[in-house]
Motif scaffolding. Structure first.
Motif, PDB file in Angstrom:
ATOM      1  N   ALA A  46      -5.867  -1.502  -2.986  1.00  0.00           N
ATOM      2  CA  ALA A  46      -4.996  -0.981  -1.929  1.00  0.00           C
ATOM      3  C   ALA A  46      -5.827  -0.430  -0.777  1.00  0.00           C
ATOM      4  O   ALA A  46      -5.489  -0.608   0.390  1.00  0.00           O
ATOM      5  CB  ALA A  46      -4.074   0.103  -2.486  1.00  0.00           C
TER       6      ALA A  46
ATOM      7  N   ALA B 166       3.657   9.975  -9.519  1.00  0.00           N
ATOM      8  CA  ALA B 166       3.049  10.241 -10.811  1.00  0.00           C
ATOM      9  C   ALA B 166       2.474  11.658 -10.834  1.00  0.00           C
ATOM     10  O   ALA B 166       2.600  12.378 -11.824  1.00  0.00           O
ATOM     11  CB  ALA B 166       1.951   9.211 -11.095  1.00  0.00           C
TER      12      ALA B 166
ATOM     13  N   VAL C 103       0.839  -1.201   0.000  1.00  0.00           N
ATOM     14  CA  VAL C 103       0.000   0.000   0.000  1.00  0.00           C
ATOM     15  C   VAL C 103       0.877   1.255   0.000  1.00  0.00           C
ATOM     16  O   VAL C 103       0.593   2.225  -0.711  1.00  0.00           O
ATOM     17  CB  VAL C 103      -0.963   0.004   1.205  1.00  0.00           C
ATOM     18  CG1 VAL C 103      -1.758   1.292   1.265  1.00  0.00           C
ATOM     19  CG2 VAL C 103      -1.898  -1.191   1.135  1.00  0.00           C
ATOM     20  N   TYR C 104       1.956   1.209   0.774  1.00  0.00           N
ATOM     21  CA  TYR C 104       2.896   2.333   0.711  1.00  0.00           C
ATOM     22  C   TYR C 104       3.451   2.494  -0.695  1.00  0.00           C
ATOM     23  O   TYR C 104       3.607   3.599  -1.206  1.00  0.00           O
ATOM     24  CB  TYR C 104       4.066   2.110   1.681  1.00  0.00           C
ATOM     25  CG  TYR C 104       3.738   2.411   3.106  1.00  0.00           C
ATOM     26  CD1 TYR C 104       3.550   3.721   3.525  1.00  0.00           C
ATOM     27  CD2 TYR C 104       3.625   1.403   4.038  1.00  0.00           C
ATOM     28  CE1 TYR C 104       3.254   4.005   4.835  1.00  0.00           C
ATOM     29  CE2 TYR C 104       3.327   1.676   5.359  1.00  0.00           C
ATOM     30  CZ  TYR C 104       3.137   2.984   5.749  1.00  0.00           C
ATOM     31  OH  TYR C 104       2.843   3.259   7.043  1.00  0.00           O
TER      32      TYR C 104
ATOM     33  N   LEU D 152      -5.687   7.587  -1.362  1.00  0.00           N
ATOM     34  CA  LEU D 152      -6.230   6.324  -1.845  1.00  0.00           C
ATOM     35  C   LEU D 152      -7.735   6.453  -2.104  1.00  0.00           C
ATOM     36  O   LEU D 152      -8.248   5.975  -3.116  1.00  0.00           O
ATOM     37  CB  LEU D 152      -5.968   5.200  -0.827  1.00  0.00           C
ATOM     38  CG  LEU D 152      -4.515   4.780  -0.660  1.00  0.00           C
ATOM     39  CD1 LEU D 152      -4.411   3.559   0.230  1.00  0.00           C
ATOM     40  CD2 LEU D 152      -3.867   4.487  -2.008  1.00  0.00           C
TER      41      LEU D 152
ATOM     42  N   MET E 215      -6.124   0.863  -7.016  1.00  0.00           N
ATOM     43  CA  MET E 215      -6.181   1.685  -5.812  1.00  0.00           C
ATOM     44  C   MET E 215      -7.292   1.206  -4.880  1.00  0.00           C
ATOM     45  O   MET E 215      -7.169   1.270  -3.661  1.00  0.00           O
ATOM     46  CB  MET E 215      -6.457   3.148  -6.171  1.00  0.00           C
ATOM     47  CG  MET E 215      -5.229   3.886  -6.574  1.00  0.00           C
ATOM     48  SD  MET E 215      -4.024   3.782  -5.264  1.00  0.00           S
ATOM     49  CE  MET E 215      -2.566   3.786  -6.228  1.00  0.00           C
TER      50      MET E 215
ATOM     51  N   PHE F 208       3.690   5.548  -5.555  1.00  0.00           N
ATOM     52  CA  PHE F 208       3.634   5.629  -7.010  1.00  0.00           C
ATOM     53  C   PHE F 208       2.665   6.717  -7.465  1.00  0.00           C
ATOM     54  O   PHE F 208       2.961   7.509  -8.356  1.00  0.00           O
ATOM     55  CB  PHE F 208       3.195   4.274  -7.571  1.00  0.00           C
ATOM     56  CG  PHE F 208       3.243   4.204  -9.061  1.00  0.00           C
ATOM     57  CD1 PHE F 208       4.436   3.946  -9.707  1.00  0.00           C
ATOM     58  CD2 PHE F 208       2.092   4.409  -9.817  1.00  0.00           C
ATOM     59  CE1 PHE F 208       4.484   3.887 -11.089  1.00  0.00           C
ATOM     60  CE2 PHE F 208       2.138   4.356 -11.189  1.00  0.00           C
ATOM     61  CZ  PHE F 208       3.333   4.091 -11.839  1.00  0.00           C
ATOM     62  N   VAL F 209       1.511   6.758  -6.827  1.00  0.00           N
ATOM     63  CA  VAL F 209       0.509   7.769  -7.189  1.00  0.00           C
ATOM     64  C   VAL F 209       1.054   9.180  -6.962  1.00  0.00           C
ATOM     65  O   VAL F 209       0.934  10.061  -7.826  1.00  0.00           O
ATOM     66  CB  VAL F 209      -0.776   7.564  -6.355  1.00  0.00           C
ATOM     67  CG1 VAL F 209      -1.703   8.764  -6.501  1.00  0.00           C
ATOM     68  CG2 VAL F 209      -1.470   6.303  -6.786  1.00  0.00           C
ATOM     69  N   VAL F 210       1.672   9.370  -5.805  1.00  0.00           N
ATOM     70  CA  VAL F 210       2.196  10.697  -5.497  1.00  0.00           C
ATOM     71  C   VAL F 210       3.292  11.078  -6.486  1.00  0.00           C
ATOM     72  O   VAL F 210       3.341  12.207  -6.987  1.00  0.00           O
ATOM     73  CB  VAL F 210       2.727  10.741  -4.046  1.00  0.00           C
ATOM     74  CG1 VAL F 210       3.465  12.041  -3.776  1.00  0.00           C
ATOM     75  CG2 VAL F 210       1.586  10.568  -3.076  1.00  0.00           C
TER      76      VAL F 210
ATOM     77  N   ALA G 209       2.009   1.596  -3.522  1.00  0.00           N
ATOM     78  CA  ALA G 209       0.971   2.137  -4.400  1.00  0.00           C
ATOM     79  C   ALA G 209       0.803   3.637  -4.161  1.00  0.00           C
ATOM     80  O   ALA G 209       0.744   4.440  -5.108  1.00  0.00           O
ATOM     81  CB  ALA G 209      -0.353   1.410  -4.150  1.00  0.00           C
ATOM     82  N   PHE G 210       0.766   4.013  -2.880  1.00  0.00           N
ATOM     83  CA  PHE G 210       0.622   5.430  -2.537  1.00  0.00           C
ATOM     84  C   PHE G 210       1.796   6.235  -3.097  1.00  0.00           C
ATOM     85  O   PHE G 210       1.612   7.278  -3.733  1.00  0.00           O
ATOM     86  CB  PHE G 210       0.537   5.585  -1.017  1.00  0.00           C
ATOM     87  CG  PHE G 210       0.669   6.995  -0.549  1.00  0.00           C
ATOM     88  CD1 PHE G 210      -0.370   7.897  -0.705  1.00  0.00           C
ATOM     89  CD2 PHE G 210       1.850   7.433   0.043  1.00  0.00           C
ATOM     90  CE1 PHE G 210      -0.246   9.199  -0.283  1.00  0.00           C
ATOM     91  CE2 PHE G 210       1.984   8.742   0.479  1.00  0.00           C
ATOM     92  CZ  PHE G 210       0.940   9.630   0.305  1.00  0.00           C
TER      93      PHE G 210
ATOM     94  N   LEU H 220       8.935  -1.672  -5.344  1.00  0.00           N
ATOM     95  CA  LEU H 220       8.746  -2.316  -6.642  1.00  0.00           C
ATOM     96  C   LEU H 220       8.468  -1.290  -7.739  1.00  0.00           C
ATOM     97  O   LEU H 220       9.002  -1.371  -8.839  1.00  0.00           O
ATOM     98  CB  LEU H 220       7.580  -3.302  -6.520  1.00  0.00           C
ATOM     99  CG  LEU H 220       7.340  -4.313  -7.622  1.00  0.00           C
ATOM    100  CD1 LEU H 220       8.589  -5.127  -7.885  1.00  0.00           C
ATOM    101  CD2 LEU H 220       6.204  -5.244  -7.221  1.00  0.00           C
ATOM    102  N   PHE H 221       7.633  -0.320  -7.446  1.00  0.00           N
ATOM    103  CA  PHE H 221       7.294   0.675  -8.481  1.00  0.00           C
ATOM    104  C   PHE H 221       7.966   2.006  -8.246  1.00  0.00           C
ATOM    105  O   PHE H 221       7.941   2.876  -9.102  1.00  0.00           O
ATOM    106  CB  PHE H 221       5.797   0.945  -8.512  1.00  0.00           C
ATOM    107  CG  PHE H 221       4.977  -0.216  -8.141  1.00  0.00           C
ATOM    108  CD1 PHE H 221       4.970  -1.343  -8.957  1.00  0.00           C
ATOM    109  CD2 PHE H 221       4.219  -0.205  -6.996  1.00  0.00           C
ATOM    110  CE1 PHE H 221       4.225  -2.432  -8.598  1.00  0.00           C
ATOM    111  CE2 PHE H 221       3.471  -1.297  -6.654  1.00  0.00           C
ATOM    112  CZ  PHE H 221       3.463  -2.418  -7.450  1.00  0.00           C
TER     113      PHE H 221
ATOM    114  N   TYR I 269       0.984  -3.352 -11.704  1.00  0.00           N
ATOM    115  CA  TYR I 269       1.233  -1.933 -11.643  1.00  0.00           C
ATOM    116  C   TYR I 269       1.791  -1.370 -12.929  1.00  0.00           C
ATOM    117  O   TYR I 269       1.437  -0.284 -13.342  1.00  0.00           O
ATOM    118  CB  TYR I 269       2.151  -1.599 -10.472  1.00  0.00           C
ATOM    119  CG  TYR I 269       1.496  -0.600  -9.635  1.00  0.00           C
ATOM    120  CD1 TYR I 269       0.573  -0.992  -8.683  1.00  0.00           C
ATOM    121  CD2 TYR I 269       1.698   0.758  -9.853  1.00  0.00           C
ATOM    122  CE1 TYR I 269      -0.097  -0.078  -7.944  1.00  0.00           C
ATOM    123  CE2 TYR I 269       1.029   1.668  -9.114  1.00  0.00           C
ATOM    124  CZ  TYR I 269       0.126   1.256  -8.155  1.00  0.00           C
ATOM    125  OH  TYR I 269      -0.549   2.171  -7.438  1.00  0.00           O
TER     126      TYR I 269
END
Lengths: 271, 282, 296
Positions: free
Chosen positions: C269, B128, B118-119, C33, C266, B124-126, B121-122, B212-213, C252
């Motif tokens: 997540a 991006a 989750v970290y 999220l 998301m 990566f979003v930030v 994913a978060f 990973l990302f 991803y």
């Protein structure tokens, strides 16, 4: 005007009332002993003087404590210099986590004494002039030595000043705590059952120190040991269930108590 | 009476069997890693970066991943440390009310529990959002977030055990909050704080899902914060995924190196915390 | 004096600001999220996302049911395998073992808790997967070994240090007097465990299990490496599964190229965060209560 006087002081933790409207003047340059059964507010009273109570959760204090005429609980009061005026000895000695030397030097360093102030302080203490050694921290070395001597600890620790203070025996730690408290030049010493964790010999040493120091300092000792109170007290304050029952000079207090509860406590009927 | 004794014996037997199972299985993990990894571990694995055809089983090593992991771990530990120390100190009651402190502790506990993916994913979003590519910087930021709750909570556990009386004697000398914190609390808590940092470092350096990302993967040692960076956990993951046996062997070797780093950090933390405890008052 | 006061207030301000900052991080993560999942929630309903088994990202069809089931099943297997073993171990360490041995095992377990998850995954690929393959063939259900069961076993191993050490801590908070008083009645140690220790540490045991569950639920790499990753509802222990964390990790790379894909991931997540966050919050509230009272 005395250094310390209490005025209608009430203290409670949450809803639990610990002290109830206590008013008393603590005489200067004497040993004042606060006695009473455990849980009757002795320690609370002592810690209210230098506002160490602030560290506890939801304490409320009513009334006031005057230290040299300044109300301690005035929001504008300068807590730091106030605490500096009142030396403190805790129940169990707590050496600060540093060397023996640094335990003494900590106070003067924190208060940022200049070289001249340190020299002046030693002069005031020893009552004579002296030669400052020509080395780095020379004056501080003399200061540390003077206070360790004053607390009767110097001969035992002079060869290991740089070792951690925690390695001293409990009795030595308490004398170190005394020296540490004196090194910030307090006017009074507050001691919370200072001998309760000590062996009899160390306890005797501390009592001797108090008797020696009373000429220059106002000393307040909390104890639940009646015999200790008889040995060292000049003035006695008797607390019972949060109430100030009786206070007066030691001699008359022990000989002819006025209150029935005092009489019962002194004779050992209640404890 | 006899049946009671029997019950006692049965359950005691079960317990010993269980404990043995747990310890044997966990020892098995270490054994497999060493058994498989040791033969594949060569000097060139440690010192060289991948050369042409490395992923087909040709020459090269994983120096890129070792250095990358150290960069990531050290960078993130440093950032997390800078933030953790004030927070851990701030949770004392001199600085913060009881309510806010407990609330913050719960928030940190929840943050500690959040899965590292989750970290990732978060992060990566930030990244991006700010137009950042996968890079050393991104990896460090995400790992910092991952380490932060671990560090703060472990430090706070140590600070909380400091007796109130010890602080009292310091305050009684007329010190301010920060003076007492720096002179007494910091010294007293130092061994525990060292352990906390190394614990977090060990966690961070072994985590794969979060980077990973965000950190990417590369055959080169990064030259700037904005270059992508390789890491040991991902080296293990990518190399085990190939069908070529030589490359799989390198996954074993990478895993062994990672395990050694984590163990060394863990043992060093115990030694250091002992070393720093000289002045500690008990 | 002024300088000291100024320093103190400066430091205090800085310290308080850092506290606020840490809390802010948590909220920023949660809000980010949540905002990112809004596009997919606007397109379909929550119940459809959770209950549909059809997963065709290219058609904009996102059914999370297989992944949720996969996560739950893998976690459940791990918990069934590890809870009894870990609790029995913790009881032995707490009530029977010598203090020095307990200290030693505690140290070992602490170190093992720090082993990176890829290493567990690697050992899973090397040892557990072949084992499961053999077991599957023996039981008449041919399998590659990359399966629900392999994932469950590896997770069980991973969470065992967590559950064992938390349970041990909880048992040790029970005061010595409680043990002395019950043993003085002439009961065996196991009876004391059964009637006194387990009963009075029930909440703590739940907390230990919940912490283990939270760890297992969100574990990514180790599971991803052995579980097979096929987006179908697994019908037997030997079928492959596809848990949520693995879904995020595997997809991803391509999420930006397919519309709504990023939002769907998301959402995954967010599920992980809400479930794991909620559970660990609950566990810590229980532990906090135990710490305050001594024991419950």
């Amino acid at each position: 005007m005395p250094h310390i006087s209490l005025n209608n002081l009430s203290i409670s933790y949450g809803n639990h009332k610990v002290l109830h409207e206590v008013s008393v003047d603590i005489p200067d340059s004497q040993i004042t002993v606060i006695i009473g059964p455990s849980g009757c507010g002795k320690t609370t009273l002592l810690k209210s003087l230098n506002r160490l109570l602030d560290l506890n959760d939801d304490v409320s204090v009513k009334g006031n404590v005057l230290i040299d005429g300044v109300n301690t609980y005035d929001p504008k009061a300068d807590v730091l210099s106030l605490r500096k005026k009142l030396g403190f000895l805790s129940q169990r000695p707590y050496p600060l986590p540093m060397s023996i030397y640094d335990n003494i030097a900590f106070g003067p360093k924190v208060h940022r004494l200049t070289q001249e102030q340190i020299v002046q302080q030693i002069r005031d203490l020893e009552g004579r002039s002296f030669q400052v050694p020509e080395r780095k921290n020379g004056a501080m070395d003399v200061l540390v030595e003077s206070y360790l001597r004053l607390a009767g600890l110097w001969d035992e620790v002079k060869d290991r000043l740089r070792t951690p203070a925690s390695r001293l025996s409990i009795g030595q730690q308490q004398r170190l705590a005394l020296a540490r408290a004196l090194a910030v030049e307090p006017e009074a010493i507050l001691a919370d059952e200072p001998t309760s964790a000590l062996d009899p010999l160390s306890a005797q040493l501390i009592e001797k120190q108090f008797k020696f120091l009373r000429n220059n300092y106002t000393i307040v000792v909390v104890t639940h040991i009646l015999r200790q109170a008889r040995r060292i007290a000049d003035y006695v304050i008797f607390l019972y269930l949060g109430e100030l029952v009786e206070h007066g000079p030691a001699e008359s207090f022990f000989k002819s108590p006025k209150d029935e509860r005092t009489r019962a406590y002194i004779s050992g009927e209640i404890s | 009476m006899r049946s009671r004794r029997l019950e006692e014996q049965i359950f005691k037997g079960l317990m010993i069997a269980s404990l043995t199972l747990v310890l044997v299985v966990l020892a098995g993990i270490i054994f497999i890693t060493i058994y498989k990894g040791a033969p594949a571990l060569t000097l060139s694995m440690l010192t060289e970066t991948p050369k042409g055809g490395y992923y087909l089983g040709k020459e090269g090593g994983i120096a890129n991943a070792i250095v990358g992991s150290l960069y990531l771990g050290l960078g993130a530990s440093f950032c997390a440390l800078l933030l953790s120390v004030p927070v851990a100190f701030g949770l004392q009651k001199e600085y913060t009310g009881w309510r806010f402190a407990s609330f913050t502790k719960l928030v940190l506990d929840v943050l500690w529990g959040i899965p590292s993916i989750v970290y990732g994913a978060f992060g990566f979003v930030v990244m991006a959002y700010f137009g950042l590519r996968a890079s050393l910087l991104g990896g460090i930021i995400v790992l910092t977030l991952l380490m932060l709750p671990i560090m703060v909570r472990s430090m706070e556990e140590v600070i909380r055990t400091i007796p109130l009386e010890l602080k009292e004697v310091s305050y009684a000398l007329g010190t301010t909050r920060i003076e007492t914190t720096m002179a007494v609390v910091l010294r007293q808590a130092l061994p525990g704080m060292v352990t906390a940092v190394l614990l977090a470092f060990g966690r961070g350096i072994g985590d794969a899902a979060s980077i990973l990302f965000t950190a990417g993967y590369t055959d080169y040692i990064p030259r700037s914060l904005f270059d992508p960076v390789a890491s040991l956990p991902l080296a293990v993951f990518f190399q085990i995924g190939t069908p070529i046996p030589e490359v799989q062997e390198r996954a074993y070797a990478s895993a062994l190196i990672l395990l050694l780093i984590v163990f060394v950090v863990s043992i060093v933390s115990r030694i250091l915390s002992h070393r720093f405890s000289k002045h500690i008052v008990r | 004096m002024k300088v000291r006061r100024f320093k103190d207030s400066l430091a205090t301000t800085f310290i308080r600001a850092s506290l606020v900052f840490v809390n802010a991080i948590a909220f920023v993560i949660a809000i980010t999220l949540f905002m990112k999942t809004r596009p997919i929630l606007a397109k379909t309903t929550l119940s459809h996302l959770l209950s549909s088994t059809s997963w065709h990202p290219l058609r904009g069809d996102f059914g999370f049911f297989p992944f949720i089931i996969g996560t739950l099943e893998v976690t459940a297997i791990a918990m069934i395998l590890s809870i009894p073993v870990c609790l029995l171990s913790a009881i032995y360490l707490s009530e029977y073992a010598h203090g020095r041995f307990r200290g030693f095992v505690r140290l070992v377990v602490d170190i093992l808790a720090g082993i990176p998850s890829v290493i567990y995954g690697l050992c899973g690929v090397i040892a557990i997967v072949p084992l499961v393959r053999i077991l599957g063939q023996a039981l008449g259900s041919p399998t590659t070994g990359y399966s629900l069961l392999a994932g469950g076993i590896i997770l069980a191993i991973m969470v065992s240090p967590v559950i064992t050490s938390v349970a041990l801590e909880v048992f040790r908070t029970i005061p010595r007097a409680a043990r002395e008083n019950s043993l003085a009645l002439g009961i065996t140690t196991w009876e004391m465990v059964k009637h006194v220790i387990l009963r009075s540490s029930l909440h703590g045991i739940i907390a230990a299990i919940v912490l283990g569950f939270a760890r297992a639920f969100g574990e990514t790499m180790a599971v991803l490496m052995v579980v097979g990753n096929v987006p179908k509802v697994p019908l037997s222990l030997f079928d492959p599964a596809y848990p949520l964390p693995a879904l995020i990790a595997n997809n991803y790379g391509e999420m930006m190229s397919i519309p709504l894909y990023d939002s769907a991931l998301m959402f995954a997540a967010l599920i992980l965060m809400v479930v794991v966050g909620g559970f660990s919050l609950g566990a810590h509230l229980i532990l906090l209560k135990i710490e305050r009272r001594g024991y419950v």
